[in-house]
Write a protein that holds these residues in place. Structure first.
Motif, PDB file in Angstrom:
ATOM      1  N   SER A 121      35.676  32.760  46.293  1.00 38.86           N
ATOM      2  CA  SER A 121      35.526  34.213  46.234  1.00 38.86           C
ATOM      3  C   SER A 121      36.812  34.919  46.634  1.00 38.86           C
ATOM      4  CB  SER A 121      34.376  34.648  47.155  1.00 38.86           C
ATOM      5  OG  SER A 121      33.163  34.048  46.757  1.00 38.86           O
ATOM      6  N   ARG A 122      37.500  34.400  47.639  1.00 31.60           N
ATOM      7  CA  ARG A 122      38.771  35.007  48.051  1.00 31.60           C
ATOM      8  C   ARG A 122      39.818  34.867  46.948  1.00 31.60           C
ATOM      9  NH1 ARG A 122      42.367  33.976  53.626  1.00 31.60           N
ATOM     10  NH2 ARG A 122      43.456  35.979  53.466  1.00 31.60           N
ATOM     11  N   LEU A 123      39.834  33.725  46.293  1.00 29.24           N
ATOM     12  CA  LEU A 123      40.770  33.532  45.187  1.00 29.24           C
ATOM     13  C   LEU A 123      40.400  34.408  43.991  1.00 29.24           C
ATOM     14  CD1 LEU A 123      41.284  29.668  45.364  1.00 29.24           C
ATOM     15  CD2 LEU A 123      42.889  31.451  46.064  1.00 29.24           C
ATOM     16  N   ALA A 124      39.109  34.581  43.747  1.00 27.21           N
ATOM     17  CA  ALA A 124      38.677  35.412  42.625  1.00 27.21           C
ATOM     18  C   ALA A 124      39.181  36.843  42.769  1.00 27.21           C
ATOM     19  CB  ALA A 124      37.151  35.389  42.514  1.00 27.21           C
ATOM     20  N   TRP A 125      39.236  37.323  43.984  1.00 29.67           N
ATOM     21  CA  TRP A 125      39.719  38.684  44.239  1.00 29.67           C
ATOM     22  C   TRP A 125      41.172  38.844  43.804  1.00 29.67           C
ATOM     23  CZ3 TRP A 125      43.384  40.922  47.577  1.00 29.67           C
ATOM     24  CH2 TRP A 125      43.276  42.304  47.741  1.00 29.67           C
ATOM     25  N   GLN A 126      41.950  37.754  43.857  1.00 35.77           N
ATOM     26  CA  GLN A 126      43.371  37.785  43.508  1.00 35.77           C
ATOM     27  C   GLN A 126      43.652  37.316  42.089  1.00 35.77           C
ATOM     28  OE1 GLN A 126      45.796  35.802  46.718  1.00 35.77           O
ATOM     29  NE2 GLN A 126      43.762  35.208  47.427  1.00 35.77           N
ATOM     30  N   ALA A 127      42.651  36.795  41.407  1.00 35.27           N
ATOM     31  CA  ALA A 127      42.873  36.051  40.164  1.00 35.27           C
ATOM     32  C   ALA A 127      43.326  36.937  39.010  1.00 35.27           C
ATOM     33  CB  ALA A 127      41.590  35.327  39.765  1.00 35.27           C
ATOM     34  N   PRO A 128      44.148  36.382  38.127  1.00 34.88           N
ATOM     35  CA  PRO A 128      44.413  37.074  36.861  1.00 34.88           C
ATOM     36  C   PRO A 128      43.130  37.118  36.034  1.00 34.88           C
ATOM     37  CG  PRO A 128      45.316  34.867  36.806  1.00 34.88           C
ATOM     38  CD  PRO A 128      44.849  35.094  38.211  1.00 34.88           C
ATOM     39  N   ASP A 129      43.083  38.033  35.105  1.00 40.65           N
ATOM     40  CA  ASP A 129      41.861  38.234  34.326  1.00 40.65           C
ATOM     41  C   ASP A 129      41.380  36.943  33.669  1.00 40.65           C
ATOM     42  OD1 ASP A 129      42.002  40.876  35.042  1.00 40.65           O
ATOM     43  OD2 ASP A 129      42.698  41.599  33.079  1.00 40.65           O
ATOM     44  N   GLY A 130      42.310  36.123  33.203  1.00 38.52           N
ATOM     45  CA  GLY A 130      41.932  34.903  32.500  1.00 38.52           C
ATOM     46  C   GLY A 130      41.308  33.842  33.378  1.00 38.52           C
ATOM     47  N   HIS A 131      41.440  33.990  34.698  1.00 37.80           N
ATOM     48  CA  HIS A 131      40.883  33.011  35.630  1.00 37.80           C
ATOM     49  C   HIS A 131      39.659  33.532  36.377  1.00 37.80           C
ATOM     50  CE1 HIS A 131      45.030  30.784  36.190  1.00 37.80           C
ATOM     51  NE2 HIS A 131      44.615  30.815  34.934  1.00 37.80           N
ATOM     52  N   LEU A 132      39.431  34.834  36.314  1.00 34.51           N
ATOM     53  CA  LEU A 132      38.399  35.439  37.163  1.00 34.51           C
ATOM     54  C   LEU A 132      37.023  34.843  36.903  1.00 34.51           C
ATOM     55  CD1 LEU A 132      37.488  37.541  39.222  1.00 34.51           C
ATOM     56  CD2 LEU A 132      37.416  39.231  37.345  1.00 34.51           C
TER      57      LEU A 132
END
Length: 201
Positions: A56-67
């Motif tokens: 979840s913490r990484l999702a907040w920072q992710a580029p659109d293609g990885h979200l």
């Protein structure tokens, strides 16, 4: 060689050490002492709750293609993988609600949550868990235990769907392009935490 391929090469000796660990060999034979697996289930349940937080913490920072991938991984971990733990825990008499983190679990989750402050580095740090369990599952499934509860555990991590998720993380690491030396350091540290986690408290 891609970054993820370099990580695989770095990780193989530590994966072999996991395969030789008494807890893993006991699962592979299907004769691991129940109190050991019960304790492991409790620790891994607590670990996975924080693993969801890492995604979840990484999702907040992710580029659109990885979200979407990270949201899907958080959802699958919380609902599917933790459901397996709840089911096995009932069969082994594990106390998930009363469990407290042992030293290995506390150290590993602190490492992951701290590493997730950086997107690319966080992916490299979390990859040992997915790659390690996917590879362990595949290898153990070649000669699976007859004991049905341990067989269920092996089948979960040997499942092609889990391998696909692991492969997707590898692609995301390559696309995020962490500094290779730093990625190797974090991956090595994560693999060391994975090995230590098998030393059940």
């Amino acid at each position: 060689m891609s970054i993820s391929e370099e990580l695989h090469a770095i990780g193989r000796p530590l994966l072999d050490a996991q395969l030789a660990h008494p807890t893993v060999t006991g699962i592979a034979r299907g004769d691991l002492a129940e109190p050991v697996f019960r304790s492991w289930l409790e620790q891994d349940y607590l670990f996975l709750l924080d693993y969801v937080r890492v995604f979840s913490r990484l999702a907040w920072q992710a580029p659109d293609g990885h979200l979407g991938d990270l949201v899907d991984l958080a959802h699958a971990t919380f609902h599917e993988e933790l459901d397996l733990h709840r089911s096995l825990s009932a069969e082994f008499g594990a106390d998930l609600e009363g469990a407290r983190k042992g030293p290995a679990c506390a150290a590993y989750t602190a490492f992951l949550l701290e590493s997730a402050a950086s997107y690319a580095e966080g992916l490299a740090a979390l990859y040992p868990c997915m790659w390690g369990y996917s590879t362990l599952g595949r290898i153990l499934a070649e000669n699976p235990p007859a004991e049905p509860r341990y067989r269920a555990w092996v089948d979960t991590y040997a499942h092609p769907g889990f391998a696909e998720l692991t492969g997707r993380i590898a692609v995301m690491i390559d696309e995020a392009a962490p500094e290779p030396r730093r990625a190797g350091e974090l991956f090595t540290a994560g693999m060391a935490h994975e090995l230590a986690f098998w030393d059940v408290p």
